[in-house]
Design an enzyme around this catalytic site. Structure first.
Site, PDB file in Angstrom:
ATOM      1  N   ASP A 290      -5.092  -4.925  -5.988  1.00  0.00           N
ATOM      2  CA  ASP A 290      -5.940  -5.539  -4.987  1.00  0.00           C
ATOM      3  C   ASP A 290      -5.504  -6.465  -4.269  1.00  0.00           C
ATOM      4  O   ASP A 290      -4.458  -6.860  -4.250  1.00  0.00           O
ATOM      5  CB  ASP A 290      -7.176  -5.912  -6.174  1.00  0.00           C
ATOM      6  CG  ASP A 290      -8.610  -5.785  -5.343  1.00  0.00           C
ATOM      7  OD1 ASP A 290      -8.440  -5.629  -4.231  1.00  0.00           O
ATOM      8  OD2 ASP A 290      -9.392  -5.957  -5.949  1.00  0.00           O
TER       9      ASP A 290
HETATM   10  C1  BGC Z   1     -11.769  -5.759  -3.142  1.00  0.00           C
HETATM   11  C2  BGC Z   1     -11.536  -4.250  -3.565  1.00  0.00           C
HETATM   12  C3  BGC Z   1     -11.288  -3.736  -2.033  1.00  0.00           C
HETATM   13  C4  BGC Z   1     -10.134  -4.506  -1.262  1.00  0.00           C
HETATM   14  C5  BGC Z   1      -9.711  -4.169  -0.023  1.00  0.00           C
HETATM   15  C6  BGC Z   1     -10.778  -6.499  -2.319  1.00  0.00           C
HETATM   16  O1  BGC Z   1     -11.152  -7.731  -2.048  1.00  0.00           O
HETATM   17  O2  BGC Z   1     -11.628  -6.188  -4.577  1.00  0.00           O
HETATM   18  O3  BGC Z   1     -12.415  -3.728  -4.163  1.00  0.00           O
HETATM   19  O4  BGC Z   1     -11.067  -2.514  -2.009  1.00  0.00           O
HETATM   20  O5  BGC Z   1     -10.585  -5.907  -1.263  1.00  0.00           O
HETATM   21  O6  BGC Z   1     -10.812  -4.329   1.048  1.00  0.00           O
END
Ligand code: BGC
Length: 745
Positions: A290
């Site tokens: 993530d």
């Molecule tokens: C989120 C994810 C997301 C990623 C990319 C993160 O802050 O937890 O769900 O896919 O950002 O945008």
């Protein structure tokens, strides 16, 4: 003798042909593996590490796409130091980036472009919690399919979706992004999303990413990013199930979560990323972190610095680093120091290149970068119709007193009131992608579109969602008094749920309930339209207004969908994918709980309950009304015994006993009465959504097999245990009829 040699020679040839096959005889997997290895053999260590690096182009979210490439990124691409971008959007823009990769870098390896296409790219569909409320996997699959077409046409190869985290705590804002509290429903929806996005990997499909692995929804207190500490058994039986279903549906990627679980952050957990995911489940795709979740191992107190974090994550099996720059900065040194083995890097690179091959990017890197196609495929009439269909089916009718709904078409004046009545922003929901509020049909507009000239639509905002002012009440009351019925649009703003949007209360924010109280005094019937990303504790509304329709955040076509449902063009058929508590103090509250040694009993002091609350939720899991009514009868089991080899057929007759055609979600639950470990009071094991014409009756069948009764037993093996089971069938998790059977060895 000669004959013998000929025979021996033939045997050897046949045996070897199993190993040395012509290209035609090789499976596509083998061909891709060979092609991957042929690329890998050409790569320097630096180039390999580059493939593991993902950066955000950094445009943020919203409808405006920038189309100029910053120099820093141009250089990184040329040097082969980047394998993927997120948030780089648009056929032209991704073309510019891809061109540098395949024309100016040494090995010409194409980039893969990822984006959060969670419930729509430009045409916005209902939030995933709303999609789950359809209880129609084929509708969810269709929704993902249309979202994929738009995204793929805008250069996107890969979506960071579906989010399949089980959520038992509605304070957690990201509950809007998943399918609710149940592992079975969650698994069905996870698979539907994956099928819809990935299809047959044509150039109008995108790769799915099951997230956030694992247990992210179990955050303490519902506070986003918080500690998760769940028993191994509950983790496996409840939380892990939908990720596995996503894998089994063919998802090619998975995202490691921010949270720790049992003391080990997921993004550094070999147990999760290798032992369970790859060794137990056989996952062949790649894992992306993530956003900066590798870097956050430092805050967790699990890594001393960014270099240490990279060492832990890579060795744990985390292939691609989203945004922490740990791999690109430190992996080479870690290899030189002997802390990371180049073979481990090779494996990660193989997994990533494999997906690039699957997407056809080595054959045509510009496969997704076609400006004309983008213009043609974005916000088509067909996609808007699809969004409208999903929206109508996602609504859950929570109350309909004296059948005030469907609305009469001969009302002279209708008051559309409330802070969400004319909001163009909020229906877009928490992950609006490139959705433009200008395209949103508000509730007010939807009503105006629907009615003919004989009906006048009056509008007043009444108050804001989340402030204390009551100055708008006067105008709202004035138009309410002039009208035949009030459509009162209440709930949350779109930014009250989603990432980092945990709330400590589930009550309606601001002065909305006070507005409802004032409007009630006018004596006019009130139909509440709710918009929200989580269950709300709406006890007062439930007791006092005439009807309540839960519409979540329904996307671009919100207003048209709501008007069509309220006027009865579509009879509501959604069911809650999550329990609605009476108050935040009841949380966590979910239907598949344990019985305990002292099950709640209001007449018995020393039992598991609150002194100041009923035992029940406000609305249970699986609940949802229709304009018609259904009767269940003739509930039968084909046998009252089941063995490992056979199955039981559960049948029930369902009749439409009301005045409208309508759909019903027939739900089947099972309870394992005695186990080597305690078992939930009910577990959803099947459901069917059926259409019944007025007066029509249908027999519905479910099959129960021994494999459906498995769980993580006392010895930690996933198996069933002989004994008695109850089986329940009904319209929600509470209103059921029951029978019993025995699993015999
Ligand atoms: C989120 C994810 C997301 C990623 C990319 C993160 O802050 O937890 O769900 O896919 O950002 O945008």
């Amino acid at each position: 003798m000669k004959k013998y040699f000929i025979f021996l020679f033939s045997v050897i040839v046949i045996a070897l042909s199993g190993f040395v096959r012509t290209p035609q005889q090789k499976s596509s997997d083998e061909i891709i593996a060979e092609r991957v290895d042929s690329v890998l053999s050409l790569m320097t260590l630096e180039e390999k590490i580059g493939q593991l690096n993902q950066l955000s182009y950094g445009i943020g979210w919203g409808p405006t796409v920038k189309v100029s490439v910053p120099d820093e990124y141009k250089d990184l691409i040329r040097e082969g130091k980047i394998g993927s971008f997120l948030n780089a959007i648009g056929a032209e823009f991704t073309y510019e980036l891809q061109k540098i990769a395949v024309q100016e870098s040494r090995l010409k390896i194409p980039l893969i472009f990822g984006l959060d296409v969670i419930h729509g790219f430009k045409t916005i569909f209902p939030i995933p919690l709303g999609e789950a409320a359809t209880w129609q996997p084929e509708i969810v699959e269709m929704s993902a399919h249309y979202q994929a077409i738009e995204a793929a046409s805008a250069g996107i190869h890969w979506t960071f979706s579906p989010m399949v985290d089980i959520a038992r705590d509605p304070r957690w804002g990201r509950i809007m992004e998943g399918s609710g509290e149940d592992p079975y429903l969650g698994s069905v929806m996870a698979a539907a999303h994956v099928r819809g996005y990935q299809g047959d990997l044509s150039d109008l499909n995108i790769i799915a990413c099951v997230k956030h692995y694992a247990g992210y929804g179990g955050a303490e207190g519902g506070r986003d990013y918080n500690t998760v500490d769940i028993s191994e058994r509950t983790f496996r039986d409840i939380y892990l199930t939908p990720y596995k279903a996503g894998m089994e549906a063919g998802a090619h990627t998975l995202m490691a979560s921010f949270n720790e679980i049992g003391g080990v952050p997921s993004s550094g957990s070999k147990y999760l990323l290798n032992d369970i995911l790859r060794d137990e489940w056989g996952f062949k795709g790649f894992v992306v972190s993530d956003w900066n979740s590798i870097g956050e191992l430092i805050n967790h107190g699990y890594a001393s610095d960014l270099k240490h974090a990279g060492e832990i994550s890579l060795n744990a099996g985390l292939d691609m680093d989203m945004e922490s720059r740990s791999y690109i900065t430190h992996l080479k040194d870690l290899v030189d120091e002997g802390k990371v083995d180049e073979d481990v890097i090779d494996e990660s690179v193989r997994r990533i290149l494999r997906v690039k091959f699957l997407l056809g990017l080595f054959d045509d890197p510009f496969r997704y970068c076609n400006k004309e196609r983008e213009e043609k495929n974005i916000m088509t009439k067909e996609t808007k119709i699809a969004s409208l269909e999903v929206a109508k089916r996602s609504f859950v009718l929570l109350k309909n007193e004296k059948n005030i709904l469907p609305l009469k078409k001969d009302y002279k004046k209708i008051a559309v009131i409330g802070p969400l009545a004319n909001s163009k922003e909020d229906p877009i929901g928490g992950w609006g992608g490139m959705g433009d509020s200008a395209d949103v049909v508000t509730v007010l507009k939807g009503f105006k579109n629907y009615v003919d000239k004989k009906t006048e639509i009056l509008y007043s905002e009444g108050c804001k969602v989340d402030d204390k002012s009551t100055t708008g009440f006067k105008d709202a009351i004035k138009i309410a008094k002039k009208s035949d019925v009030i459509i009162l649009c209440l709930g949350e703003n779109r930014d009250l749920s989603g990432e980092a949007c945990s709330r400590s209360t589930l009550d309606l924010p601001g002065m909305q309930e006070e507005l409802a109280k004032e409007l009630l005094k006018t004596g006019k019937p009130i139909v509440v339209v709710l918009m929200n990303g989580r269950p709300l504790s709406i006890n007062w509304l439930n007791e006092n207004v005439n009807a309540i329709l839960e519409t979540w955040f329904a996307g671009t076509m919100t207003g048209d969908a709501i008007a069509k449902v309220l006027f009865g063009d579509y009879n509501p058929s959604g069911k809650l994918p999550v329990t609605f508590p009476r108050t935040v103090g009841q949380v966590p509250l979910y239907y598949n709980h344990k019985n305990t040694g002292r099950p709640g009993d209001l007449n018995n002091h020393y039992t598991s309950k609150y002194l100041d609350l009923p035992l029940t939720p406000l609305y249970p899991f699986g609940y949802g009304l229709s304009y018609t009514s259904f009767a269940y009868d003739d509930f039968k089991l084909s046998s009252n015994k089941i063995t490992n080899e056979d199955s039981i057929i559960v049948s029930v007759k369902v009749k439409n006993t009301g005045n409208y055609d309508g759909e019903e979600v027939v739900q089947m639950y099972v309870q394992d009465l005695v186990g080597s470990v305690t078992r939930p009071v009910k577990e959803l094991k099947g459901f069917k959504k059926i259409m019944l014409k007025r007066g029509e009756e249908k027999s519905i069948y479910f099959t129960i097999k021994e494999k459906d009764l498995k769980f993580t037993a006392a010895d930690m093996k996933f198996k069933s245990e002989p004994g008695l089971f109850k089986v329940y069938v009904g319209t929600n998790s509470v209103d059921v009829i029951e029978s019993q059977f025995e699993l015999v060895e």
